[in-house]
Design a protein around this motif. Sequence first.
Motif, mmCIF file in Angstrom:
data_model
loop_
_atom_site.group_PDB
_atom_site.id
_atom_site.type_symbol
_atom_site.label_atom_id
_atom_site.label_comp_id
_atom_site.label_asym_id
_atom_site.label_seq_id
_atom_site.Cartn_x
_atom_site.Cartn_y
_atom_site.Cartn_z
ATOM 1 N N ARG A 1 0.781 -1.146 0.197
ATOM 2 C CA ARG A 1 0.161 -0.056 -0.118
ATOM 3 C C ARG A 1 0.676 1.155 0.072
ATOM 4 O O ARG A 1 0.598 2.356 -0.196
ATOM 5 C CB ARG A 1 -1.352 -0.214 1.018
ATOM 6 C CG ARG A 1 -2.066 -1.159 0.642
ATOM 7 C CD ARG A 1 -2.883 -1.094 1.935
ATOM 8 N NE ARG A 1 -3.942 -1.795 2.398
ATOM 9 C CZ ARG A 1 -3.414 -3.345 2.868
ATOM 10 N NH1 ARG A 1 -3.013 -3.352 3.456
ATOM 11 N NH2 ARG A 1 -4.276 -3.991 2.782
ATOM 12 N N LEU A 2 2.158 1.447 0.521
ATOM 13 C CA LEU A 2 2.722 2.526 0.795
ATOM 14 C C LEU A 2 3.584 2.402 -0.285
ATOM 15 O O LEU A 2 3.667 3.819 -0.659
ATOM 16 C CB LEU A 2 3.863 2.199 1.737
ATOM 17 C CG LEU A 2 3.730 2.309 3.518
ATOM 18 C CD1 LEU A 2 4.779 1.571 4.133
ATOM 19 C CD2 LEU A 2 3.549 3.381 3.613
ATOM 20 N N GLY A 3 3.782 1.693 -1.496
ATOM 21 C CA GLY A 3 4.543 1.741 -2.695
ATOM 22 C C GLY A 3 3.200 2.089 -4.117
ATOM 23 O O GLY A 3 3.679 3.511 -4.272
ATOM 24 N N VAL A 4 2.137 2.013 -3.551
ATOM 25 C CA VAL A 4 0.963 2.172 -4.558
ATOM 26 C C VAL A 4 0.953 4.024 -3.957
ATOM 27 O O VAL A 4 0.637 4.646 -5.425
ATOM 28 C CB VAL A 4 -0.674 1.610 -4.099
ATOM 29 C CG1 VAL A 4 -1.642 2.257 -5.067
ATOM 30 C CG2 VAL A 4 -0.071 0.074 -4.676
ATOM 31 N N LEU A 5 0.565 3.955 -2.736
ATOM 32 C CA LEU A 5 0.597 5.513 -2.002
ATOM 33 C C LEU A 5 1.978 6.635 -3.169
ATOM 34 O O LEU A 5 1.112 7.513 -3.276
ATOM 35 C CB LEU A 5 0.533 5.478 -0.908
ATOM 36 C CG LEU A 5 0.729 7.124 -0.583
ATOM 37 C CD1 LEU A 5 -0.895 8.039 -0.530
ATOM 38 C CD2 LEU A 5 0.387 7.063 1.350
ATOM 39 N N ASP A 6 2.642 6.458 -2.741
ATOM 40 C CA ASP A 6 3.832 6.732 -3.430
ATOM 41 C C ASP A 6 3.741 7.345 -5.231
ATOM 42 O O ASP A 6 4.304 8.328 -5.058
ATOM 43 C CB ASP A 6 5.216 5.942 -2.865
ATOM 44 C CG ASP A 6 6.479 7.494 -3.045
ATOM 45 O OD1 ASP A 6 6.435 7.863 -2.448
ATOM 46 O OD2 ASP A 6 6.517 7.346 -4.080
ATOM 47 N N ALA A 7 3.477 6.159 -4.909
ATOM 48 C CA ALA A 7 2.926 5.948 -7.043
ATOM 49 C C ALA A 7 2.454 7.064 -7.582
ATOM 50 O O ALA A 7 2.703 7.962 -8.253
ATOM 51 C CB ALA A 7 2.826 4.786 -7.314
ATOM 52 N N SER A 8 1.430 7.234 -6.448
ATOM 53 C CA SER A 8 -0.194 7.481 -6.634
ATOM 54 C C SER A 8 0.491 9.424 -6.874
ATOM 55 O O SER A 8 -0.260 9.668 -7.666
ATOM 56 C CB SER A 8 -0.919 7.407 -6.198
ATOM 57 O OG SER A 8 -1.054 7.628 -4.778
ATOM 58 N N GLU A 9 1.258 9.383 -5.876
ATOM 59 C CA GLU A 9 1.862 10.888 -5.681
ATOM 60 C C GLU A 9 2.206 11.657 -6.761
ATOM 61 O O GLU A 9 2.762 13.420 -6.974
ATOM 62 C CB GLU A 9 2.264 11.252 -4.207
ATOM 63 C CG GLU A 9 0.538 10.566 -3.583
ATOM 64 C CD GLU A 9 1.292 10.989 -1.862
ATOM 65 O OE1 GLU A 9 2.653 10.599 -1.377
ATOM 66 O OE2 GLU A 9 0.695 10.832 -0.974
ATOM 67 N N CYS A 10 2.740 10.770 -7.198
ATOM 68 C CA CYS A 10 4.083 11.397 -7.918
ATOM 69 C C CYS A 10 3.362 12.205 -9.973
ATOM 70 O O CYS A 10 3.716 13.033 -9.881
ATOM 71 C CB CYS A 10 4.793 10.229 -8.834
ATOM 72 S SG CYS A 10 6.266 9.453 -7.553
#
Length: 299
Positions: free
Chosen positions: A75-84
């Motif tokens: 989930r943390l990886g998806v969150l970071d990717a989605s904010e780029c």
Amino acid sequence: MNLGALVSESRNPETMDLDALTTLEMVTRFNQQDERVAAAVRLTLPEVAKAVDAAAAALKSGGRIIYMGAGTSGRLGVLDASECPPTFGVPHGLVIGLIAGGPSALLKAVEGAEDSPELGETDLKNLNLTENDIVIGLAASGRTPYVIGGLKYARLLGCCTVAISCNPDSPIAQVADIAISPVVGPEALTGSTRLKSGTAQKLVLNMISTGAMVRFGKVWQNLMVDVKATNVKLVDRTCRIVTEATGLSYEAAKALLEQTGYEAKPAILMALSGLNAPAAKDRLALHNGFLREALNDKT
């Protein structure tokens, strides 16, 4: 590896009485544990810097940044990717977050998905992974089969691989080119790695993605000059960025932005160099979008 032998799974002697504390005492104890996270991450900064440079190199070669993990880590990886995309103006798909079990696992655990190394490999194959991509595996335990399978496949293709774990000498660290292992110690709630371990991973991801975007020309000074003005808040932020960068009034900054389609970089270049909008965009293109280089170009 025996799960019970991991640092992240052991009992914390400082929180054995959580259920007997007052609420203020309890949250104070949580806070005291959290104070250790930044210090643990600090010890990994040389490896984080290597990951930033590797991620930037992947982007510059036409590759992508791909995170993969299970549960909280995924989930943390998806969150970071989605904010780029909104932060740095990059297209969707340049930074990707994979979570074991697919998108539905963001909201509800998919039992058994993290136990399959083949699933990690399959998810990367479905992205048409190439050697120009960088794959960053996240697992607090450092032993998640889904992540190990993905990292092994990525290395087979010649990708640069990074492992982020909260246990020393973990299995994922051993199959990655760069191992980032902030050891935050036992969790306040035994085995609940969404706490200190999750916070440590979030801090590392923040640095990797932000640092890579700085190196990729998406930042000037400390301003997000490629932000996409896609809503009222971001239009206002873009105006304020141009104001901060140039010293112009808010109204003058907005007038320049109206000429550039609300793109901050060419508006800043126009204000500081005297170029018109088309010329400013051409100058930036000549320098691959690096505003500092475009400003230093006196031709």
